[in-house]
Design a protein around this motif. Structure first.
Motif, PDB file in Angstrom:
ATOM      1  N   LEU A  39      14.572   5.865  -4.489  1.00 54.65           N
ATOM      2  CA  LEU A  39      14.523   4.430  -4.215  1.00 54.65           C
ATOM      3  C   LEU A  39      13.240   4.046  -3.482  1.00 54.65           C
ATOM      4  O   LEU A  39      12.597   3.041  -3.803  1.00 54.65           O
ATOM      5  N   LEU A  40      12.821   4.857  -2.527  1.00 51.02           N
ATOM      6  CA  LEU A  40      11.625   4.539  -1.747  1.00 51.02           C
ATOM      7  C   LEU A  40      10.338   4.771  -2.530  1.00 51.02           C
ATOM      8  O   LEU A  40       9.337   4.088  -2.305  1.00 51.02           O
ATOM      9  N   LEU A  41      10.343   5.726  -3.448  1.00 51.82           N
ATOM     10  CA  LEU A  41       9.171   5.900  -4.309  1.00 51.82           C
ATOM     11  C   LEU A  41       8.945   4.649  -5.161  1.00 51.82           C
ATOM     12  O   LEU A  41       7.804   4.292  -5.460  1.00 51.82           O
ATOM     13  N   LEU A  42      10.024   3.970  -5.514  1.00 59.48           N
ATOM     14  CA  LEU A  42       9.910   2.736  -6.280  1.00 59.48           C
ATOM     15  C   LEU A  42       9.584   1.550  -5.367  1.00 59.48           C
ATOM     16  O   LEU A  42       8.644   0.795  -5.618  1.00 59.48           O
ATOM     17  N   ALA A  43      10.378   1.382  -4.307  1.00 59.96           N
ATOM     18  CA  ALA A  43      10.322   0.163  -3.511  1.00 59.96           C
ATOM     19  C   ALA A  43       9.291   0.190  -2.386  1.00 59.96           C
ATOM     20  O   ALA A  43       8.910  -0.874  -1.884  1.00 59.96           O
ATOM     21  N   HIS A  44       8.832   1.350  -1.968  1.00 60.41           N
ATOM     22  CA  HIS A  44       7.794   1.428  -0.942  1.00 60.41           C
ATOM     23  C   HIS A  44       6.457   1.891  -1.513  1.00 60.41           C
ATOM     24  O   HIS A  44       5.411   1.385  -1.118  1.00 60.41           O
ATOM     25  N   ALA A  45       6.492   2.874  -2.429  1.00 64.22           N
ATOM     26  CA  ALA A  45       5.244   3.362  -3.022  1.00 64.22           C
ATOM     27  C   ALA A  45       4.871   2.589  -4.277  1.00 64.22           C
ATOM     28  O   ALA A  45       3.751   2.731  -4.779  1.00 64.22           O
ATOM     29  N   GLY A  46       5.798   1.788  -4.815  1.00 67.73           N
ATOM     30  CA  GLY A  46       5.485   0.961  -5.977  1.00 67.73           C
ATOM     31  C   GLY A  46       5.295   1.752  -7.260  1.00 67.73           C
ATOM     32  O   GLY A  46       4.612   1.289  -8.180  1.00 67.73           O
ATOM     33  N   LEU A  47       5.906   2.921  -7.365  1.00 64.96           N
ATOM     34  CA  LEU A  47       5.711   3.752  -8.543  1.00 64.96           C
ATOM     35  C   LEU A  47       6.557   3.261  -9.721  1.00 64.96           C
ATOM     36  O   LEU A  47       7.636   2.698  -9.535  1.00 64.96           O
ATOM     37  N   ARG A  48       6.053   3.460 -10.922  1.00 69.25           N
ATOM     38  CA  ARG A  48       6.860   3.315 -12.128  1.00 69.25           C
ATOM     39  C   ARG A  48       7.860   4.458 -12.141  1.00 69.25           C
ATOM     40  O   ARG A  48       7.631   5.513 -11.550  1.00 69.25           O
ATOM     41  N   ASP A  87      -2.755   7.430 -18.299  1.00 75.70           N
ATOM     42  CA  ASP A  87      -3.227   8.699 -17.745  1.00 75.70           C
ATOM     43  C   ASP A  87      -4.239   8.502 -16.621  1.00 75.70           C
ATOM     44  O   ASP A  87      -5.100   9.351 -16.387  1.00 75.70           O
ATOM     45  N   LYS A  88      -4.138   7.355 -15.913  1.00 79.31           N
ATOM     46  CA  LYS A  88      -5.035   7.085 -14.780  1.00 79.31           C
ATOM     47  C   LYS A  88      -4.394   7.591 -13.494  1.00 79.31           C
ATOM     48  O   LYS A  88      -3.215   7.340 -13.235  1.00 79.31           O
ATOM     49  N   ALA A  89      -5.180   8.269 -12.680  1.00 76.32           N
ATOM     50  CA  ALA A  89      -4.705   8.747 -11.386  1.00 76.32           C
ATOM     51  C   ALA A  89      -5.016   7.720 -10.304  1.00 76.32           C
ATOM     52  O   ALA A  89      -5.968   6.950 -10.413  1.00 76.32           O
ATOM     53  N   ARG A  90      -4.192   7.702  -9.263  1.00 79.09           N
ATOM     54  CA  ARG A  90      -4.470   6.839  -8.114  1.00 79.09           C
ATOM     55  C   ARG A  90      -3.806   7.431  -6.878  1.00 79.09           C
ATOM     56  O   ARG A  90      -2.882   8.232  -6.975  1.00 79.09           O
ATOM     57  N   MET A  91      -4.327   7.042  -5.714  1.00 82.39           N
ATOM     58  CA  MET A  91      -3.734   7.455  -4.452  1.00 82.39           C
ATOM     59  C   MET A  91      -2.905   6.313  -3.901  1.00 82.39           C
ATOM     60  O   MET A  91      -3.334   5.154  -3.929  1.00 82.39           O
ATOM     61  N   VAL A  92      -1.725   6.629  -3.396  1.00 84.55           N
ATOM     62  CA  VAL A  92      -0.806   5.624  -2.881  1.00 84.55           C
ATOM     63  C   VAL A  92      -0.464   5.953  -1.432  1.00 84.55           C
ATOM     64  O   VAL A  92      -0.141   7.108  -1.118  1.00 84.55           O
ATOM     65  N   VAL A 134      -3.479  -5.230  -4.160  1.00 82.15           N
ATOM     66  CA  VAL A 134      -2.132  -4.947  -4.663  1.00 82.15           C
ATOM     67  C   VAL A 134      -2.214  -4.354  -6.073  1.00 82.15           C
ATOM     68  O   VAL A 134      -1.450  -3.449  -6.418  1.00 82.15           O
ATOM     69  N   ALA A 135      -3.153  -4.853  -6.877  1.00 82.95           N
ATOM     70  CA  ALA A 135      -3.333  -4.321  -8.235  1.00 82.95           C
ATOM     71  C   ALA A 135      -3.689  -2.835  -8.186  1.00 82.95           C
ATOM     72  O   ALA A 135      -3.167  -2.024  -8.961  1.00 82.95           O
ATOM     73  N   GLY A 136      -4.585  -2.458  -7.278  1.00 83.38           N
ATOM     74  CA  GLY A 136      -4.946  -1.058  -7.126  1.00 83.38           C
ATOM     75  C   GLY A 136      -3.763  -0.216  -6.691  1.00 83.38           C
ATOM     76  O   GLY A 136      -3.566   0.905  -7.170  1.00 83.38           O
ATOM     77  N   PHE A 137      -2.974  -0.762  -5.800  1.00 78.22           N
ATOM     78  CA  PHE A 137      -1.787  -0.072  -5.295  1.00 78.22           C
ATOM     79  C   PHE A 137      -0.782   0.185  -6.418  1.00 78.22           C
ATOM     80  O   PHE A 137      -0.215   1.281  -6.533  1.00 78.22           O
ATOM     81  N   LEU A 138      -0.561  -0.813  -7.275  1.00 72.79           N
ATOM     82  CA  LEU A 138       0.412  -0.688  -8.352  1.00 72.79           C
ATOM     83  C   LEU A 138      -0.147  -0.001  -9.598  1.00 72.79           C
ATOM     84  O   LEU A 138       0.604   0.330 -10.515  1.00 72.79           O
TER      85      LEU A 138
END
Length: 321
Positions: A176-185, A212-217, A291-295
């Motif tokens: 739940l927190l990976l979705l709602a706090h980290a904003g992950l798909r 296939d793009k990587a990002r840091m959250v 926010v776009a970078g975060f998501l």
């Protein structure tokens, strides 16, 4: 069959190689025969081989996308059989009538668009196989959805997220927190490994995001705590943070959690959690680009559809005009 095609990229690559390895004439004949017979399994195999070998995402296409294409192909073939379509040479007005029929059946515009995208993928696969030159959906008008996505499927509310966390077991809390706090798909959340987690650095690597793009959250304190609880558990045999591998298993797990809390009517899948994260972050930073970078969005316009703005957002700004 469906699970292996949808969830295991190795099977998809092997199947793509089996078809792509045929001679041009053999592949063309197989595609023509499948279209003539309106054979779902054969046309799906052809479409999957094309998607796996000839698109930028390739075998890394998400399970959600593949399910949508598969369902869209099934619906198209049902319509084609009922209306005596020649798939390789459909009538000039048939594709538009198909889209009209989808809309008339009560489907939402987004669902109609998904069905048309699947039809387009089939015809790209048929052209790839040399079975036809037809591109019947190229000029078909698509319905437009005038309602913003954040209105149709708004973010989860704070009280709902907190209620679920109170009842969640350690794995459910982390999901739940990976979705709602980290904003992950959801696909990104299920793919997180312990090698991606940097608790001291308060960062999480999304190694293979969409495209296939990587990002840091960044990791919230609550999420770091939840991951720390899991990390401290004995016999951590898997490289993956979560034991769930399939979308359906994760959905069922959170759905049951909402039922346990007596809030099953508020559960709307995974994307509302991601929108919650985007909305909370925008409220803090007031910057759609960040926010776009975060998501993990390429376009800020996409991010705008994820952020719910308060109705009185401009009240203070115009107070002293």
């Amino acid at each position: 069959m469906t699970e292996s095609l949808t969830l295991y990229a190795g099977d998809r690559l092997a199947q793509a190689r089996a078809l792509a390895g045929l001679s041009d004439e053999a592949l063309r004949v197989r595609a023509i025969t499948a279209a003539r017979d309106k054979s779902f399994e054969d046309l799906w195999a052809l479409t999957l081989a094309y998607l796996s070998s000839e698109t930028s995402a390739g075998v890394k296409l998400s399970p959600h996308t593949l399910r949508a294409y598969r369902k869209g192909l099934e619906v198209l073939l049902e319509h084609a059989a009922a209306n005596a379509w020649n798939l390789l040479h459909p009538g000039r007005r048939e594709p538009a009538l198909y889209v009209a029929a989808l809309s008339a059946s009560g489907l939402k515009p987004a669902t109609v668009l998904a069905r048309v995208a699947a039809a387009g993928a089939l015809y790209r696969a048929l052209r790839w196989a040399g079975a036809t030159d037809a591109d019947p959906f190229a000029d078909v008008k698509r319905p437009k959805d005038r309602t913003r996505g954040v209105v149709k499927n708004p973010p989860y509310r704070e009280e709902f997220v907190q209620a679920l966390l109170l009842e969640a077991d350690p794995h459910e809390a982390a999901l739940l927190l990976l979705l709602a706090h980290a904003g992950l798909r959801i696909a990104e959340a299920l793919a997180v490994t312990w090698a991606d987690v940097n608790l001291p650095g308060r960062r999480l690597l999304v190694a293979h995001g969409k495209g296939d793009k990587a990002r840091m959250v960044p990791l919230s304190a609550r999420l770091r705590e939840a991951l720390g609880v899991l990390q401290a558990q004995p016999h951590q045999a898997s490289d993956f943070v979560l034991p769930l591998r399939a979308y359906s298993s994760a959905y069922e797990r959170l759905q049951k959690l909402a039922l346990k809390c007596g809030r099953e009517h508020e559960f709307r899948g995974f994307h509302a959690g991601r929108k919650y994260a985007g909305t909370q972050l925008y409220a803090a930073v007031k910057d759609f680009t960040r926010v776009a970078g975060f998501l993990g969005h390429e376009q800020v316009d996409t991010t705008r559809r994820y952020v719910e703005l308060p109705e009185d957002d401009l009240n203070d700004a115009v107070e002293h005009f």
